[in-house]
Design a protein around this motif. Structure first.
Motif, short mmCIF file in Angstrom:
data_model
loop_
_atom_site.label_atom_id
_atom_site.label_comp_id
_atom_site.label_asym_id
_atom_site.label_seq_id
_atom_site.Cartn_x
_atom_site.Cartn_y
_atom_site.Cartn_z
N GLY A 15 0.70 -0.64 -0.37
CA GLY A 15 -0.06 0.48 -0.12
C GLY A 15 0.87 0.88 0.17
O GLY A 15 1.50 1.97 -0.83
N LEU A 16 0.52 2.05 0.36
CA LEU A 16 1.11 3.21 1.02
C LEU A 16 2.50 3.82 1.38
O LEU A 16 2.85 4.38 0.99
CB LEU A 16 0.44 4.46 1.81
CG LEU A 16 -1.29 4.71 1.09
CD1 LEU A 16 -2.10 5.60 1.56
CD2 LEU A 16 -1.42 4.92 -0.46
N PHE A 94 -8.52 8.35 -0.56
CA PHE A 94 -7.52 8.43 -0.42
C PHE A 94 -6.54 6.85 0.09
O PHE A 94 -5.18 8.28 0.56
CB PHE A 94 -7.76 9.53 0.33
CG PHE A 94 -8.25 11.36 -0.11
CD1 PHE A 94 -7.62 11.84 -0.18
CD2 PHE A 94 -9.21 11.69 -0.26
CE1 PHE A 94 -7.71 12.83 -1.50
CE2 PHE A 94 -10.19 12.29 -1.43
CZ PHE A 94 -9.18 12.93 -1.57
N THR A 95 -6.68 6.65 0.31
CA THR A 95 -5.73 5.29 0.84
C THR A 95 -5.43 3.74 0.44
O THR A 95 -4.63 3.18 0.78
CB THR A 95 -6.05 5.22 2.80
OG1 THR A 95 -7.54 4.37 2.66
CG2 THR A 95 -6.45 6.33 3.23
N LYS A 96 -6.07 4.22 -1.10
CA LYS A 96 -5.63 2.75 -1.22
C LYS A 96 -5.57 2.95 -2.34
O LYS A 96 -5.99 3.71 -4.19
CB LYS A 96 -7.30 2.19 -1.61
CG LYS A 96 -7.38 1.53 -0.48
CD LYS A 96 -7.25 0.80 0.57
CE LYS A 96 -7.85 0.46 2.09
NZ LYS A 96 -7.25 -0.53 2.38
N LEU A 97 -4.38 2.33 -2.89
CA LEU A 97 -3.92 2.97 -4.41
C LEU A 97 -4.56 2.23 -5.95
O LEU A 97 -5.14 1.05 -5.50
CB LEU A 97 -2.31 1.61 -4.73
CG LEU A 97 -1.44 2.24 -3.56
CD1 LEU A 97 -0.04 1.48 -3.27
CD2 LEU A 97 -0.78 4.29 -4.35
N HIS A 98 -5.01 3.08 -6.60
CA HIS A 98 -5.77 2.32 -7.63
C HIS A 98 -7.46 2.29 -7.77
O HIS A 98 -7.84 1.82 -7.75
CB HIS A 98 -4.73 1.18 -8.46
CG HIS A 98 -3.36 1.22 -8.49
ND1 HIS A 98 -2.35 2.02 -9.50
CD2 HIS A 98 -2.65 0.39 -7.98
CE1 HIS A 98 -1.67 1.81 -8.97
NE2 HIS A 98 -0.78 0.78 -8.47
N ALA A 99 -7.81 2.67 -6.43
CA ALA A 99 -9.38 2.99 -6.81
C ALA A 99 -9.54 3.94 -6.70
O ALA A 99 -8.49 5.22 -7.11
CB ALA A 99 -9.17 2.70 -4.66
N GLY A 100 -11.21 4.53 -7.75
CA GLY A 100 -10.89 5.88 -7.98
C GLY A 100 -12.02 5.20 -8.69
O GLY A 100 -12.89 4.25 -9.16
N GLY A 101 -12.34 5.74 -9.24
CA GLY A 101 -13.98 6.07 -10.72
C GLY A 101 -13.85 6.28 -11.58
O GLY A 101 -14.95 6.13 -12.85
N LYS A 102 -12.60 6.14 -12.01
CA LYS A 102 -12.07 6.29 -13.84
C LYS A 102 -11.56 5.17 -14.30
O LYS A 102 -10.57 5.13 -14.86
CB LYS A 102 -10.93 7.07 -13.29
CG LYS A 102 -11.36 8.40 -13.36
CD LYS A 102 -9.82 9.60 -13.22
CE LYS A 102 -11.06 10.86 -12.26
NZ LYS A 102 -9.54 11.50 -12.32
N SER A 120 -4.49 8.76 -3.89
CA SER A 120 -4.03 8.06 -2.45
C SER A 120 -1.80 9.04 -2.71
O SER A 120 -2.18 8.59 -1.74
CB SER A 120 -4.41 6.83 -2.73
OG SER A 120 -3.37 5.89 -3.33
N VAL A 121 -1.98 8.82 -3.41
CA VAL A 121 -0.41 9.15 -3.18
C VAL A 121 0.00 10.20 -2.97
O VAL A 121 0.61 10.78 -1.67
CB VAL A 121 0.38 8.94 -4.32
CG1 VAL A 121 1.97 9.17 -5.07
CG2 VAL A 121 0.59 7.39 -5.00
#
Length: 156
Positions: A15-16, A94-102, A120-121
């Motif tokens: 993760g982060l 804001f805390t998980k890599l490769h997460a989002g609506g895109k 998140s980064v």
């Protein structure tokens, strides 16, 4: 060659933690270009909302303490619970890599933000990051310190 090298010498960063250990891999440098990359990551999210027809105002405020505030009048980050993680949408983004609506979920037909590393980064590399989301007539807020959510004694 005499030095032993086997699988027990390998380190796995999750993760982060990986972002904080090697920020240059994610934002290019630890200097001004890296800071600009982080700013553009967040600004791109606002731009994507506007391009998708879901926002009509973006405000960027450079503060005297060195912090940056980005405001937009878009839909806002989802605040409901994401079922796979059990976390709010804000915490996932804001805390998980490769997460989002895109990533093919139908939320965005086009996106300028996919070339980057994501919120998140930026959060992992920020001393402090505060998120405020206005959705459904309510205001939701969450604060982070170097990527970790929490409640902090200072005012900002």
């Amino acid at each position: 060659m005499t030095a032993e090298y086997s699988a027990h010498h390998l380190q796995v960063l999750e993760g982060l933690e990986a972002v904080r250990k090697r920020p240059g891999m994610y934002i290019g440098s630890n200097g001004s270009p890296g800071l600009m990359h982080c700013m553009w990551e967040i600004i791109d999210n606002s731009v994507d909302e506007a391009v998708a027809g879901n926002g009509d105002l973006i405000s960027i405020i450079l503060r005297s303490d060195g912090s940056v505030e980005v405001q937009d009048r878009g839909r806002g980050v989802p605040v409901d619970v994401e079922p796979r993680t059990g976390l709010s949408g804000v915490e996932v983004v804001f805390t998980k890599l490769h997460a989002g609506g895109k990533f093919g979920g139908g939320s965005y037909a086009a996106s300028g933000g996919l070339h980057g590393v994501g919120a998140s980064v930026v959060n992992a590399l920020s001393e402090r990051l505060d998120v405020e989301v206005d959705r459904g007539g309510k205001v939701y807020a969450m604060s982070f310190h170097r990527g970790e959510p929490g409640v902090f004694a200072d005012s900002g």
